[in-house]
Design an enzyme around this catalytic site. Structure first.
Site, PDB file in Angstrom:
ATOM      1  CG  HIS A 175      20.156  25.518  10.652  1.00  0.00           C
ATOM      2  ND1 HIS A 175      19.162  26.561   9.474  1.00  0.00           N
ATOM      3  CD2 HIS A 175      20.405  24.821  10.460  1.00  0.00           C
ATOM      4  CE1 HIS A 175      19.539  25.851   8.238  1.00  0.00           C
ATOM      5  NE2 HIS A 175      20.221  24.458   8.726  1.00  0.00           N
ATOM      6  CG  ASP A 177      18.656  21.388   8.259  1.00  0.00           C
ATOM      7  OD1 ASP A 177      19.042  22.610   7.027  1.00  0.00           O
ATOM      8  OD2 ASP A 177      19.344  21.041   8.596  1.00  0.00           O
ATOM      9  CG  ASP A 275      23.338  24.042   7.945  1.00  0.00           C
ATOM     10  OD1 ASP A 275      24.641  23.926   8.683  1.00  0.00           O
ATOM     11  OD2 ASP A 275      22.500  23.021   7.657  1.00  0.00           O
TER      12      ASP A 275
END
Length: 399
Positions: A175, A177, A275
């Protein structure tokens, strides 16, 4: 069009008032008798400049009069040809302010009750689990659930499952961002590119390996064509679903899908949202309309996770509340535990799971807070560390 014409008329009128006021002020200054009484005299050069400016203002005022006349004629012509009552123009009040009259028509369309039958319980198939009802019934408390803090105590033994029937699903993913603590470029330079480089080398070691990637914005800076890489969701980012407008959700989804089609010829089939702080039914609807067939979600209130786990509902067909013919159904898996990291994804006991998070090996930046550190796997201990019975039990309870 009518609103633009009204704004134009209003702006022109205000300009005229300002010009005329300035003209009066200048004229008053020029003929003020007190100026001579106080002994003040303007030099002839300044008077000449003022007169020139007054002449320019008079010329501008005359031009504006002509412009206003043309605009007025255009507005009258439009209102004469338009259906319904004529448009109401702004008007100037005594206290010196402009007022825009309210619209004579309602600002929304009326809807007949027949168009909203879905809200009253349509004739379609009734859902087995209605989220609106669940939300009303749950207390949303935060009871300590034992090792699985937000759940409930789970007891198991090493022989609760037959090893031959045990199915273990390992989903390597990362993941990333695109915007959080660091800038987009700094994340890529310091972290993301190294993840992608390692991913390629590890996939090449074994053709059975797979890797999931969701954030196309980072992937666009680093391109590889390999059948072992699965693109999930395919959006430019993994968007916030609580506060984002649906225009933004659609826009970033189109951006990512167009890039994938142009550069990889790839079309995502599964959604991956581990998320976002909460999940919106709008996103589920958009994914289904983008031809995705399944999706995974993670950050859900722990009371809901507990309820879904207890009712064996962690996998379900997500349907919109207004859908009466199941055309919006999309298969959804809700992850049962706290987070998407290693300690909270192999089973209900993070103490056991954390032993296999090799980023937390002793001497590193982070460790296992459950006081049982991971051990590096070597040729000498691989048999011991490969799926021990307790871990197998944990995995079985989570599958």
């Amino acid at each position: 069009m009518k609103l633009k014409k009204q704004v134009t008329v209003c702006g022109a009128a205000i300009f005229c008032v300002a010009v005329f006021s300035l003209y009066l002020m200048l004229d008053r200054v020029q003929h003020d008798p007190t100026r001579h009484q106080s002994g003040g005299n303007f030099p002839r050069s300044q008077i000449s400049v003022l007169q020139n400016r007054i002449e320019q203002l008079e010329q501008l005022l005359e031009e504006n009069h002509e412009i206003i006349s043309h605009i007025k004629e255009s507005v009258l012509e439009l209102t004469a040809n338009a259906e319904g009552p004529p448009a109401l123009l702004p008007y100037y009040t005594v206290n010196g302010s402009w007022v825009v009259p309210p619209e004579p028509r309602p600002s929304f369309f009326s809807i007949s009750p027949q168009d909203c039958q879905f809200a009253l319980g349509g004739q379609g198939q009734k859902p087995e689990l209605q989220m609106l009802t669940v939300s009303e019934e749950l207390p949303f408390d935060n009871v300590d659930g034992g090792v699985w803090k937000q759940g409930f105590d789970i007891s198991y033994g090493p022989h609760d499952w037959d090893a031959e029937d045990l199915q273990v699903f390992v989903v390597p993913h990362s993941h990333n961002d695109p915007g959080w603590i660091k800038t987009f470029d700094k994340y890529y330079a310091e972290q993301t590119q190294h993840i992608l480089h390692s991913m390629v080398s590890k996939l090449q070691e074994d053709p059975r390996r797979r890797f999931l990637w969701a954030e196309v914005s980072f992937f666009a800076k680093w391109l590889v064509g390999n059948g072992q890489l699965e693109i999930v969701t395919g959006g430019w980012v993994m968007p916030d679903e609580a506060n984002s407008h649906y225009f933004a959700l659609i826009d970033q989804l189109i951006e990512g899908h167009q890039w994938l089609e142009k550069n990889l010829g790839a079309t995502p089939r599964s959604g991956w949202a581990v998320d976002p702080f909460g999940h919106s039914p709008t996103m589920a609807y958009l994914l289904r309309r983008a031809n995705l067939t399944s999706m995974l979600i993670q950050r859900v209130h722990y009371a809901i996770k507990k309820h879904f786990a207890a009712t064996h509902s962690l996998e379900f067909m997500w349907r919109q509340t207004w859908d009466s013919d199941s055309s919006t159904d999309i298969f959804c898996h809700m992850m049962p535990f706290y987070s998407y990291d290693v300690p909270h994804t192999c089973g209900p006991d993070p103490k056991i799971c954390c032993q296999f998070d090799f980023k937390r090996l002793p001497g590193g930046r982070i460790n296992c807070p459950w006081k049982v550190p991971p051990r590096a796997i070597t040729e000498a201990n691989v048999a011991e560390r490969y799926l021990p019975p307790v871990l197998a039990s944990c995995l079985g309870s989570a599958a």
